[in-house]
Design an enzyme around this catalytic site. Structure first.
Site, PDB file in Angstrom:
ATOM      1  N   LYS A 205       0.873  -1.186   0.000  1.00 10.35           N
ATOM      2  CA  LYS A 205       0.000   0.000   0.000  1.00 10.35           C
ATOM      3  C   LYS A 205       0.905   1.230   0.000  1.00 10.35           C
ATOM      4  CE  LYS A 205      -4.455   1.170   2.062  1.00 10.35           C
ATOM      5  NZ  LYS A 205      -5.206   1.355   0.814  1.00 10.35           N
TER       6      LYS A 205
HETATM    7  N1  PLP Z   1      -7.211  -2.712  -3.165  1.00  8.13           N
HETATM    8  C1  PLP Z   1      -6.677  -1.478  -3.135  1.00  8.13           C
HETATM    9  C2  PLP Z   1      -5.816  -1.059  -4.267  1.00  8.13           C
HETATM   10  C3  PLP Z   1      -6.938  -0.628  -2.032  1.00  8.13           C
HETATM   11  O1  PLP Z   1      -6.433   0.601  -2.010  1.00  8.13           O
HETATM   12  C4  PLP Z   1      -7.767  -1.087  -0.997  1.00  8.13           C
HETATM   13  C5  PLP Z   1      -8.053  -0.228   0.142  1.00  8.13           C
HETATM   14  O2  PLP Z   1      -7.409  -0.237   1.124  1.00  8.13           O
HETATM   15  C6  PLP Z   1      -8.277  -2.390  -1.065  1.00  8.13           C
HETATM   16  C7  PLP Z   1      -7.984  -3.172  -2.166  1.00  8.13           C
HETATM   17  C8  PLP Z   1      -9.110  -2.951   0.035  1.00  8.13           C
HETATM   18  O3  PLP Z   1      -8.338  -3.197   1.189  1.00  8.13           O
HETATM   19  P1  PLP Z   1      -8.962  -3.135   2.628  1.00  8.13           P
HETATM   20  O4  PLP Z   1     -10.144  -4.036   2.606  1.00  8.13           O
HETATM   21  O5  PLP Z   1      -7.899  -3.633   3.527  1.00  8.13           O
HETATM   22  O6  PLP Z   1      -9.343  -1.731   2.893  1.00  8.13           O
HETATM   23  C1  COI Z   2      -9.184   2.316   1.871  1.00  5.94           C
HETATM   24  O1  COI Z   2     -10.218   1.706   1.625  1.00  5.94           O
HETATM   25  O2  COI Z   2      -8.767   2.454   3.032  1.00  5.94           O
HETATM   26  C2  COI Z   2      -8.378   2.871   0.824  1.00  5.94           C
HETATM   27  O3  COI Z   2      -7.252   3.136   1.061  1.00  5.94           O
HETATM   28  C3  COI Z   2      -9.005   3.066  -0.492  1.00  5.94           C
HETATM   29  C4  COI Z   2      -8.845   4.444  -1.028  1.00  5.94           C
HETATM   30  C5  COI Z   2      -9.425   5.513  -0.156  1.00  5.94           C
HETATM   31  C6  COI Z   2      -7.433   4.709  -1.424  1.00  5.94           C
END
Ligand code: PLP
Ligand code: COI
Length: 365
Positions: A205
């Site tokens: 990330k």
């Molecule tokens: N994929 C991407 C590229 C993201 O930025 C996010 C957001 O955080 C997700 C998937 C989903 O991840 P999470 O469920 O941990 O928020």
């Molecule tokens: C999240 O869901 O926390 C993300 O980072 C997605 C977006 C706001 C970048």
């Protein structure tokens, strides 16, 4: 000035000289939107080579001054996380799986050649800001306090090598729905651009991944869609994920598929939670490759009945339409599907303390 200690690190507490007046705060919390309003406080912790983590502060949210040579401004050595704090019916406040964010933060740190942070310190930093800004947690459907921990290379140095100094900050933002449109289902555009290639940073990330997604995302919006979906870099065939969300496909036999974690997609915590919840329901969930051609064929034959996106910001969002240079199809009725709604309700009820938490995901602050 008060202090509190955690895992050898003591947080210095600096009170805010002029917090947002209560009436203004309440007005913001009525309709918080996403990512535009911020709370009164922030956490700051520094890391220096040879010394490790030091100078942990919970204090007033304020601009930070950076030397123009600060490494992150040149080589984008930066990572972040996203998680939410929820106000429960009994007035308590809870986080959802913060240890999973801590683990992913450290995986991202490894990939970007940055220092890892002890899980206990990461979680304590989150607790500190949530406690300082607990009046900023909106109540009501779909509302929460979005927390954004991030770390960047803060050393002033232009050589291309891992920095020797880093700054870790946590800011917080009251949040409502991520999608402004409020539409029952979103429409997505299949991009010709690539988000991540094998061996790249797709599973981390890091800010750079999002910088690279802005042109494709803008193209999706220009064409009238809400989000962009990326295909794999090598064959441009296999569905990976959206710009900020993972995907699930639901079939008429009640089974689900989500793209496997090949190293090019972000291992979403919502994705992982849905995997567990669907299996709790006795459903078959496969983590495997699924192609754009198959998606279209299955949607048209009726074999595929629902598709949804999931992530911290977006929670669970139905996908109603898919279009790209060579495809244009509707999923099911184009609106929210039954299983999507059921899984969303299950997840949200646990996050909000309205249902038992069999996996121990909820952490009270
Ligand atoms: N994929 C991407 C590229 C993201 O930025 C996010 C957001 O955080 C997700 C998937 C989903 O991840 P999470 O469920 O941990 O928020
Ligand atoms: C999240 O869901 O926390 C993300 O980072 C997605 C977006 C706001 C970048």
């Amino acid at each position: 000035m008060a202090t509190s200690a955690t895992t050898e690190i003591t947080f210095e507490h600096m009170s805010h000289p002029a917090p947002v007046p209560a009436a203004k705060r309440e007005e913001i919390l009525e309709n918080p939107g996403f990512g535009t309003n911020f709370t009164d406080h922030m956490v700051s912790i520094d890391w220096t080579e040879g010394r490790g983590w030091h100078d942990a502060v919970i204090g007033p949210r304020a601009p930070i001054a950076l030397d123009p040579a600060t490494a992150v401004l040149h080589y984008a050595q930066e990572i972040f996380e996203g998680l939410k704090a929820y106000k429960h019916g009994d007035g308590s406040v809870a986080l959802f799986r913060p240890e999973a964010n801590a683990a992913r933060f450290n995986q991202s740190a490894q990939r970007l050649a940055m220092p890892e942070m002890p899980e206990a310190l990461f979680i304590e930093s989150i607790r500190q800001i949530v406690k300082a800004d607990r009046d900023w947690i909106p109540a009501g459907d779909g509302a929460s306090l979005y927390l954004r921990p991030f770390m960047f290379a803060s050393e002033a140095f232009l050589g291309v090598r891992p920095a020797k100094q880093y700054k870790y900050l946590v800011i917080a933002s009251p949040a409502g729905n991520y999608f402004k449109s409020g539409a029952p289902a979103v429409s997505i555009w299949v991009s010709d651009y690539t988000r991540a290639a094998p061996g790249g940073t797709g599973a981390a990330k890091c800010g750079g991944n999002y910088a690279a997604s802005l042109v494709p995302q803008a193209e999706a919006i220009e064409r009238g869609h809400d989000q962009v979906v990326f295909l794999d870099a090598a064959e441009h065939k296999w569905i990976e994920e959206l710009g900020g969300m993972n995907l699930y496909f639901v079939f008429s036999d009640g089974s689900l598929v989500t793209p496997s974690l090949t190293g090019t997609i972000l291992p979403g915590i919502t994705r992982d939670s849905i995997l567990a919840l669907a299996r709790d329901e006795g459903l078959t969930v496969r983590e495997e490759r699924y192609s754009l051609d198959q998606w279209r064929a299955d949607a048209q034959s009726g074999k595929l009945v629902e598709t949804f996106a999931c992530g911290t910001a977006a929670v669970v969002t139905p996908v109603g339409k898919v279009a790209g240079r060579e495809v244009d199809f509707t999923i099911g009725s184009g609106g929210p599907g039954q299983l999507t709604q059921k899984l969303k309700n299950r997840l949200v009820a646990i996050q909000r303390g309205e249902a038992p938490d069999p996996h121990g995901w909820v952490m009270k602050v």
